[in-house]
Design a protein around this motif. Structure first.
Motif, mmCIF file in Angstrom:
data_model
loop_
_atom_site.group_PDB
_atom_site.id
_atom_site.type_symbol
_atom_site.label_atom_id
_atom_site.label_comp_id
_atom_site.label_asym_id
_atom_site.label_seq_id
_atom_site.Cartn_x
_atom_site.Cartn_y
_atom_site.Cartn_z
ATOM 1 N N LYS A 123 3.867 -3.913 -11.201
ATOM 2 C CA LYS A 123 3.195 -4.654 -10.182
ATOM 3 C C LYS A 123 3.853 -4.953 -8.817
ATOM 4 O O LYS A 123 5.099 -4.938 -8.914
ATOM 5 C CB LYS A 123 2.659 -5.962 -10.787
ATOM 6 N N ASN A 124 3.066 -5.276 -7.637
ATOM 7 C CA ASN A 124 3.678 -5.247 -6.230
ATOM 8 C C ASN A 124 4.183 -6.956 -6.312
ATOM 9 O O ASN A 124 3.837 -7.705 -7.284
ATOM 10 C CB ASN A 124 3.039 -4.832 -5.275
ATOM 11 N N TRP A 125 4.722 -7.122 -5.141
ATOM 12 C CA TRP A 125 5.311 -8.596 -4.867
ATOM 13 C C TRP A 125 4.238 -9.478 -5.199
ATOM 14 O O TRP A 125 4.515 -10.436 -5.494
ATOM 15 C CB TRP A 125 6.147 -8.642 -3.426
ATOM 16 N N SER A 126 3.024 -9.255 -4.367
ATOM 17 C CA SER A 126 2.079 -10.336 -4.384
ATOM 18 C C SER A 126 1.580 -10.570 -5.729
ATOM 19 O O SER A 126 1.354 -11.605 -6.229
ATOM 20 C CB SER A 126 1.222 -10.073 -3.415
ATOM 21 N N GLU A 127 1.447 -9.422 -6.609
ATOM 22 C CA GLU A 127 0.941 -9.678 -7.995
ATOM 23 C C GLU A 127 2.015 -10.597 -8.730
ATOM 24 O O GLU A 127 1.334 -11.114 -9.548
ATOM 25 C CB GLU A 127 0.581 -8.327 -8.532
ATOM 26 N N TYR A 128 3.234 -10.251 -8.657
ATOM 27 C CA TYR A 128 4.413 -10.912 -9.272
ATOM 28 C C TYR A 128 4.438 -12.397 -8.859
ATOM 29 O O TYR A 128 4.475 -13.334 -9.803
ATOM 30 C CB TYR A 128 5.666 -10.223 -9.366
ATOM 31 N N TYR A 211 8.627 -2.757 -7.060
ATOM 32 C CA TYR A 211 8.646 -1.416 -6.651
ATOM 33 C C TYR A 211 8.492 -1.621 -5.095
ATOM 34 O O TYR A 211 8.884 -0.621 -4.219
ATOM 35 C CB TYR A 211 7.681 -0.680 -7.285
ATOM 36 N N ASP A 212 7.618 -2.521 -4.533
ATOM 37 C CA ASP A 212 7.353 -2.667 -2.912
ATOM 38 C C ASP A 212 8.315 -3.522 -2.449
ATOM 39 O O ASP A 212 8.353 -3.633 -1.316
ATOM 40 C CB ASP A 212 6.063 -2.808 -2.809
ATOM 41 N N ARG A 213 9.286 -4.203 -2.896
ATOM 42 C CA ARG A 213 10.245 -5.155 -2.271
ATOM 43 C C ARG A 213 11.787 -5.003 -3.265
ATOM 44 O O ARG A 213 11.741 -6.210 -3.895
ATOM 45 C CB ARG A 213 9.707 -6.448 -2.214
HETATM 46 C C1 LIG Z 1 -0.871 -5.335 -4.598
HETATM 47 O O1 LIG Z 1 -1.733 -4.791 -5.688
HETATM 48 C C2 LIG Z 1 -2.913 -5.355 -5.500
HETATM 49 C C3 LIG Z 1 -3.602 -4.751 -6.792
HETATM 50 O O2 LIG Z 1 -3.753 -3.614 -6.838
HETATM 51 C C4 LIG Z 1 -3.510 -5.161 -4.282
HETATM 52 O O3 LIG Z 1 -5.093 -5.613 -4.037
HETATM 53 C C5 LIG Z 1 -2.665 -5.672 -3.073
HETATM 54 O O4 LIG Z 1 -3.332 -5.164 -1.869
HETATM 55 C C6 LIG Z 1 -1.185 -5.026 -3.202
HETATM 56 N N1 LIG Z 1 -0.371 -5.775 -2.191
HETATM 57 C C7 LIG Z 1 0.442 -4.995 -1.242
HETATM 58 C C8 LIG Z 1 0.959 -5.892 -0.318
HETATM 59 O O5 LIG Z 1 0.457 -3.776 -1.639
#
Ligand SMILES: *[C@@H]1O[C@H](CO)[C@@H](O)[C@H](O)[C@H]1NC(C)=O
Ligand SMILES: *[C@@H]1O[C@H](CO)[C@@H](O)[C@H](O)[C@H]1NC(C)=O
Ligand SMILES: *[C@@H]1O[C@H](CO)[C@@H](O)[C@H](O)[C@H]1NC(C)=O
Ligand SMILES: *[C@@H]1O[C@H](CO)[C@@H](O)[C@H](O)[C@H]1NC(C)=O
Ligand SMILES: *[C@@H]1O[C@H](CO)[C@@H](O)[C@H](O)[C@H]1NC(C)=O
Length: 259
Positions: A123-128, A211-213
């Protein structure tokens, strides 16, 4: 004449209120809810002083009972392994799974993975930050909540994993997380004992990685991406319990207020 009429009316009102409160005490029903359901059935009553009095009492009751001593963690629920609502300072009330079967009473489950070979922690930063998954199954509570829960009170941490029937556990204490500006860094954590690998070794002040940060120091190695899971990765540890394991059926991380 007038005052005796008023007196009779006041006594009538008081008797009604006290019998009402008695019913409340016996049935343990929320007073606000009762008033609302009564209002739905009533006509004139809604505009009577009695109703105002009950409204006042119900808001007072809410203040006294629901905000004066709110449970701030699963500690308050002792030997329960149910889902409960807790009130952590700085957050709206939210539901958490409590656990008393794995390591004694009062633990709050903050992470669980029961889907084995599914890529559910990539999962990405905002999801965590926000948390993800279903609290009755595979989920992560979210770094913002973890930060505020560990700010509210020093926490011990318990990690459990079941690998093909073999059980592993580990215990740490003084678990505390920084805020997002500090990258949700590990402010402190100390290993106590256990049989599971120490995923927190030498990681004080290490920030969280997704993974994105990737906050890992080596730009050519991306542990969150490689492991399919976010964690506090450092040079002394590039492994994590959030990693995609093909032989771990059950992983659970819990915290509890230190006494
Ligand atoms: C993180 O993942 C969510 C769900 O897949 C997505 O809606 C959101 O845009 C993503 N955020 C970033 C900053 O990539
Ligand atoms: C969790 O709850 C949802 C909704 O009530 C249900 O669909 C799901 O099957 C539950 N999952 C588990 C692992 O019990
Ligand atoms: C651990 O795995 C074994 C074998 O799959 C199972 O019998 C046992 O109930 C599991 N324990 C927990 C706590 O999940
Ligand atoms: C870990 O430490 C706790 C607290 O000192 C103790 O109760 C427990 O038995 C220890 N477990 C192991 C496996 O050493
Ligand atoms: C801890 O991390 C913060 C944020 O990354 C940094 O500003 C600070 O200098 C670090 N402190 C120590 C003692 O390493």
């Amino acid at each position: 004449m007038f005052s005796s009429k008023m007196l009779k009316y006041s006594i009538f009102v008081l008797v009604l209120v006290f019998s009402w409160l008695n019913v409340m005490a016996e049935t343990n029903v929320d007073l606000g809810q009762k008033v609302t359901s009564l209002e739905e059935q009533c006509g004139f009553f809604c505009f009577s002083p009695l109703n105002f009095l009950l409204r006042f009492l119900s808001s007072w009751e809410e203040k006294m009972i629901h905000t004066e001593h709110p449970p701030t963690s699963c500690r308050a629920f002792g030997y329960s392994s149910e889902i409960h609502v807790i009130h952590v300072p700085g957050l709206h009330p939210f539901a958490v799974p409590c656990d008393s079967q794995m390591a004694g009473p009062g633990w709050t489950v903050v992470m669980r993975k029961i889907d084995c070979c599914t890529d559910s922690f990539s999962k990405n930063w905002s999801e965590y930050k926000q948390g993800f998954g279903e609290i009755n199954g595979t989920f992560f509570i979210g770094l913002e909540k973890l930060h505020l829960m560990t700010e509210a009170s020093p926490q011990e941490l318990y990690l459990y994993a079941n690998e093909s029937g073999k059980e592993f556990f580990g215990k740490w204490f003084d678990f505390r997380l920084g805020n997002e500006d500090d990258g949700f860094n590990l402010k402190s954590i100390t290993h106590l004992n256990g049989t599971i690998y120490d995923y927190f070794q030498g990681q004080v002040n290490v920030t969280f990685s997704t993974y994105d940060r990737e906050n890992y120091v080596d730009e050519y190695y991306r542990p969150a991406y490689v492991n399919h899971g976010g964690w506090w990765y450092s040079q002394s540890n590039t492994d994590s319990p959030t990693r995609l394991y093909y032989y771990r059926e059950f992983v659970q991380m819990m915290i509890r207020d230190q006494t």
